[in-house]
Design an enzyme around this catalytic site. Structure first.
Site, PDB file in Angstrom:
ATOM      1  N   GLU A 119       0.818  -1.217   0.000  1.00  0.00           N
ATOM      2  CA  GLU A 119       0.000   0.000   0.000  1.00  0.00           C
ATOM      3  C   GLU A 119       0.854   1.271   0.000  1.00  0.00           C
ATOM      4  O   GLU A 119       0.553   2.249   0.685  1.00  0.00           O
ATOM      5  CB  GLU A 119      -0.977  -0.023   1.177  1.00  0.00           C
ATOM      6  CG  GLU A 119      -1.908  -1.230   1.151  1.00  0.00           C
ATOM      7  CD  GLU A 119      -2.984  -1.199   2.222  1.00  0.00           C
ATOM      8  OE1 GLU A 119      -2.965  -0.272   3.056  1.00  0.00           O
ATOM      9  OE2 GLU A 119      -3.847  -2.090   2.231  1.00  0.00           O
ATOM     10  N   GLU A 266      -5.287  -9.454   0.178  1.00  0.00           N
ATOM     11  CA  GLU A 266      -5.832  -9.453   1.539  1.00  0.00           C
ATOM     12  C   GLU A 266      -7.336  -9.243   1.481  1.00  0.00           C
ATOM     13  O   GLU A 266      -7.822  -8.378   0.754  1.00  0.00           O
ATOM     14  CB  GLU A 266      -5.252  -8.319   2.403  1.00  0.00           C
ATOM     15  CG  GLU A 266      -3.815  -8.468   2.823  1.00  0.00           C
ATOM     16  CD  GLU A 266      -3.371  -7.310   3.724  1.00  0.00           C
ATOM     17  OE1 GLU A 266      -4.252  -6.579   4.229  1.00  0.00           O
ATOM     18  OE2 GLU A 266      -2.159  -7.137   3.912  1.00  0.00           O
TER      19      GLU A 266
END
Length: 425
Positions: A119, A266
């Protein structure tokens, strides 16, 4: 003579047909270690098999874990943390890292991917963002030098915050302020054939707007779903809508990115949370993860936009991790407690068909021991979805359940091709 040859070919066809499973599990689990009470990695394998996992994603390249998975049959994804990106921009350091943390464990440990950073583009750290793509290039270059680039791909993981909007999926695009950094990465995916990784959490979308987001829609429970007015595709769960939002964004950037595959690196649901964390309950976590894993076992992981592609998904996470910072939910995403007992029952059964080398059936969740890992997170935000309405689409339902039929068709075509070749000879 021709009849005898055809009989032999038919025998080979039957052998090939029945040796290919029509339903093959491809369940991934995130294995993090941000805790001080986890058992050693060698004790983790029975737990992973009990949920039918075949793929494991680490948040580092922990030597103890890499040794523990040697000969296990699991496909491993290792990771380079954000803190290493700057130094990995140096090709020499990248080559040293690959030799020490990847090549040294091959072929006994089946490492198939390296995730460079997590991220990063939405971290609001310009130095980190600037270092990401050079680090990916250096790691890939090191794999090329070691002759490993055909068996191990390089990628990075993104949150859904890289999208400007996420509802409806057909209206999405990537944030304009990120395109300068994102486009070279997408070109890298096209060139190397690697997937783009997305951390997608329907939990966040529900938590932020529980009055207007259907709980059944986010938990894979029976519901009316909604039809995207732009594409006319019907969605009966939020995760698939989120994935297709990213596919739409890829299509919007350019035609060359249409074939870039997506991996959900995820997704998960917390079993506990702070009072303001609406929906963070054990029952909701059981439904989300249980329904998701059952879907993966039955091969129904194809989104409306990419019905030809099986979607690989990594559930977050294997354990509750007691040292993770942030709200209570961050420490309660695990399928298992540190002592190896299940946090809740997933209501699934696994056999050798759905486990990596397991010879007996198991009812989950879990009875043995636990494991370790390093960093990991569920910090990605979910898109805000409007009220879901509409009727389920029979066409879409047939698309998403079209699991093992393709293998049968391929076998039949292969058999007739062999017959034609033999007759011509």
């Amino acid at each position: 003579m021709a009849s005898s040859s055809l009989q032999s070919l038919f025998s080979l066809f039957c052998l090939a047909l029945f040796s290919l499973p029509l339903i093959v599990s491809s369940i991934g689990i995130n294995y993090g270690q941000v805790a001080n009470n986890l058992p050693p990695p060698k004790n983790v394998i029975p737990l992973l098999k009990s949920v039918g996992a075949t793929k494991v994603k680490l948040y580092d390249a922990d030597p103890q874990a890499l040794r523990a998975f040697a000969g296990s049959g699991f496909e491993l994804t290792v990771a380079l943390g954000n803190e290493y990106l700057a130094q990995m921009s140096d090709p020499i350091k990248a080559q040293g890292w690959v030799k020490e943390n990847v090549q040294a464990y091959l072929p006994n440990t089946k490492i198939v991917a390296i995730v460079v950073g997590n991220e990063v583009l939405t971290s609001n750290q310009s130095a980190l963002t600037a270092a990401l793509f050079p680090a990916m290039q250096s790691i890939h270059g090191a794999l090329v030098d070691c002759g490993l680039n055909k068996q191990i791909f390089v990628t990075t993981a993104h949150s859904l915050a890289i999208l400007d909007v996420s509802y409806p999926p057909s209206a999405t695009s990537f944030r304009r302020d990120l395109l300068g950094s994102l486009t070279p990465i997408l070109d890298f995916h096209v060139k190397t054939g690697s997937p783009i990784l997305i951390n997608a959490y329907p939990f966040f979308a529900y938590e932020e707007n529980p009055k207007h987001v259907s709980l059944d829609f986010v938990l894979f429970q029976p519901n009316q779903g909604f039809t995207d007015p732009g594409s006319n595709f019907h969605y009966d769960n939020m995760l698939f809508a989120q994935v297709d939002a990213v596919y739409h964004a890829l299509d919007a950037v350019g035609i060359s990115y249409k074939k870039v595959p997506i991996v959900v690196s995820e997704t998960g649901w917390p079993s506990n949370g702070d009072p303001q964390e609406v929906g963070a309950t054990c029952d909701n976590a059981r439904k989300y993860n249980g329904n998701l894993i059952k879907m993966m076992m039955s091969k129904k992981m194809r989104t409306p936009i990419r019905p030809e592609c099986d979607l690989t998904i990594f559930v977050f996470a294997l354990f509750n991790e007691n040292m993770k910072p942030g709200p209570t939910s961050e420490r309660n995403y695990g399928l298992f407690n540190p002592d190896g007992t299940p946090v809740y029952s997933l209501g699934i059964k696994t056999s050798s068909t759905h486990s990596s080398g397991s010879g007996s059936s198991n009812s989950t969740g879990g009875s043995s021991s636990g494991g370790g890992g390093n960093t990991g997170g569920s910090s990605s935000g979910g898109g805000i979805y409007q009220p879901v309405t509409g009727n389920p689409s029979p066409d879409y339902m047939s698309i998403s359940s079209a699991g093992g039929k393709g293998r049968f068709v391929e076998c039949v075509l292969f058999f007739f091709l062999l017959c034609i070749i033999k007759l011509r000879l």
